[in-house]
Design an enzyme around this catalytic site. Structure first.
Site, PDB file in Angstrom:
ATOM      1  N   CYS B 203       0.822  -1.211   0.000  1.00  0.00           N
ATOM      2  CA  CYS B 203       0.000   0.000   0.000  1.00  0.00           C
ATOM      3  C   CYS B 203       0.854   1.258   0.000  1.00  0.00           C
ATOM      4  CB  CYS B 203      -0.922   0.020   1.208  1.00  0.00           C
ATOM      5  SG  CYS B 203      -2.058  -1.365   1.228  1.00  0.00           S
ATOM      6  N   ARG B 249      -7.078   4.117  -1.986  1.00  0.00           N
ATOM      7  CA  ARG B 249      -7.171   2.679  -1.753  1.00  0.00           C
ATOM      8  C   ARG B 249      -7.230   2.353  -0.270  1.00  0.00           C
ATOM      9  NH1 ARG B 249      -3.313  -2.129  -3.814  1.00  0.00           N
ATOM     10  NH2 ARG B 249      -1.549  -0.822  -3.256  1.00  0.00           N
TER      11      ARG B 249
END
Lengths: 230, 301
Positions: B203, B249
């Site tokens: 991430c 996200r």
């Protein structure tokens, strides 16, 4: 020179380079020549007022983390020691017999952060042992109210390495001679808000631990010539 | 050739004689030797990559980069063969020798940076040796594109990933807090309601940043944008764009976990959020490109 000749020379060069790169891949593990034995026995369980604290239940890592650890390390010792004043030290020793590119010891500033700890004050330091200093890294990992000053270093063969680059360079000293070095990661930590005091405690702890080891085995934890007193 | 338009493209492709797949007018012995030498060096490298680095999240884009570079090179085959042979022998030889050294050292000592990097310099050397600087200029883009498949040194990745991850977590937390969600953060762990989420390395977006940067460059190359300033601006803007997409996200994952529970957040939605990342990023990229088009058209008047 015509292009066909050029192409033939290039092809010849490729064959040579391909063969050479295969011949130069390190094959011999130094761990096979000089096996470390059981890490659990190598690291003293009791010394200079310190003893393993069995009252602390071992917290086992999550299965996925454990699988990752097993893939990286051949042997792992993880203990909590306590002294007469009730001070506690956590010690983790991880050993890998094959420190080639895929199996590199993972550095705490990366692996603690990856497990949700915030890390700060990453700095280079020296751990004073009788007769010499070894380069170490120090950092503080925190998660919620848990503040954990950490001292750690790695050994690659007989060399002590701090950073990833130092590790790679130490590894190259072996692999360019066709040898695959073994490696070890030493991590000493405690739970405390007092950083300087913690680091002094780590140093005292390590000095006691190393002194309690047979002189010819000390290099395995702190580097240096095999068999020499550190 | 009687009904070329009615046949499906693959039928036509298959019916083509092999010679048309190869550069027109090239000497087959020369070409064969060069291709064989290159394959001898780099087939083992690709094989090794396919079994170690490519299956990981960090380098999943590797094979695609290789395929696209190969295709871009192949598209230029006739143009390359048609160039007059004006070899830059000295530069080409020096570069080829350096590449071989890099290859031998990198491959035997398992340093991907050297081993995979050497294929770019080797192709450049071959272009110089057989076609000269004009040839190098002709294939510079596929070669540059190939750089994206070079695995970065772990040390560098770790050094960039950790702060990036903190920044992504921090901004995601702040935004969700402003929106009124019960979020808290410690390091890269996010707490929402009774749930706890760990922001993973993936991430941090270093990899997605690379993949997006590669996609962006490919897009510019295929669209044949020629304004250098505009292309460079877009290439630079892709960095913040992918950062924003990563924050989105992480926020989506936090919200999914908050409303639908831990299982949903870790399950298929996790992969889906990755798709969202690319959709967000590509949408932003096209939007930015449109804006740049207006700006640069305006300035060129």
């Amino acid at each position: 020179m015509n292009p066909r000749r050029r192409a033939a020379i290039f092809f010849g060069g490729s064959v040579l380079a391909s063969g050479l790169s295969m011949a130069l891949v390190p094959q011999r593990k130094i761990a096979d020549r000089n096996p470390i034995g059981k890490l659990d026995d190598l690291v003293p369980a009791q010394f200079e007022g310190w003893a393993i604290d069995h009252s602390i239940p071992m917290i086992l890592p999550a299965p996925d983390v454990q699988a990752k650890l097993d893939a990286i390390y051949n042997q792992l010792v993880s203990r909590t020691y306590v002294n007469g004043q009730g001070e506690r030290i956590m010690l983790a020793v991880a050993y890998g017999g094959d420190q080639s590119d895929g199996l590199r010891a993972h550095r705490p500033e990366v692996c603690y952060a990856a497990q949700g700890f915030a890390t700060r004050n990453l700095q280079d330091g020296q751990l004073a042992l009788p007769g010499r200093n070894i380069p170490v890294r120090r950092l503080v990992a925190t998660q919620g109210g848990r503040i954990e000053p950490i001292t750690y270093w790695m050994t690659i063969g007989t060399h002590v390495a701090r950073t990833g680059l130092e590790t790679k360079l130490a590894q190259l000293r072996y692999s360019t001679r066709g040898l695959i070095p073994d490696g070890l990661l030493m991590r000493v930590s405690n739970i405390s808000r007092d950083e300087p005091k913690s680091y002094r405690l780590h140093d005292a702890f390590m000095n006691g631990l190393v002194a309690a080891m047979p002189a010819q085995e000390r290099w395995r934890l702190v580097g240096g010539e095999p068999g020499s007193a550190a | 050739m009687s009904e070329p338009l009615s046949r499906p493209p693959f039928g036509r492709f298959g019916a083509q004689p092999l010679a048309q797949l190869l550069p027109r007018g090239a000497d087959s012995l020369t070409l064969g030797l060069v291709l064989a030498g290159f394959a001898l060096l780099y087939l083992p490298t690709w094989w090794g990559l396919a079994h170690t680095v490519w299956p990981t999240d960090e380098q999943g884009h590797g094979p695609i980069i290789l395929a696209v570079s190969g295709w871009l090179l192949w598209r230029r085959r006739d143009a390359l063969a048609a160039l007059p042979a004006q070899p830059a022998t000295l530069s080409g030889t020096v570069l080829a020798l350096l590449s071989l050294l890099l290859y031998v050292f990198g491959r035997s000592q398992s340093i991907w940076l050297f081993e995979v990097g050497s294929q770019v310099t080797m192709m450049l050397a071959l272009a110089l040796l057989f076609r000269g600087w004009a040839g190098a200029r002709l294939i510079w883009f596929p070669l540059f594109f190939l750089l994206f498949m070079v695995p970065l040194p772990e040390t560098l990745v770790a050094a960039v990933t950790t702060p990036l991850k903190s920044a992504v977590s921090q901004i995601a937390e702040q935004l969700l807090y402003v929106l009124g969600y019960p979020v808290a953060r410690s390091g890269v762990t996010l707490f929402v309601g009774q749930y706890q989420l760990l922001v993973a390395d993936a991430c941090a977006g270093l990899n997605s940043m690379f993949t997006l940067e590669a996609l962006g460059l490919l897009y510019m190359n295929l669209m044949q944008h020629t304004n250098v300033a505009r292309n460079v601006t877009l290439a630079i803007l892709i960095v913040p764009i992918s950062f924003v997409a990563n924050v989105v996200r992480v926020m989506i994952l936090v919200l999914v976990t908050y409303y639908a529970g831990d299982e949903a957040g870790q399950g298929f939605v996790h992969g889906f959020a990755g798709m969202v990342l690319f959709m967000v990023a590509l949408t932003l990229m096209f939007a930015v490109d449109r804006v740049l088009q207006l700006i640069f058209r305006g300035s060129s008047k």
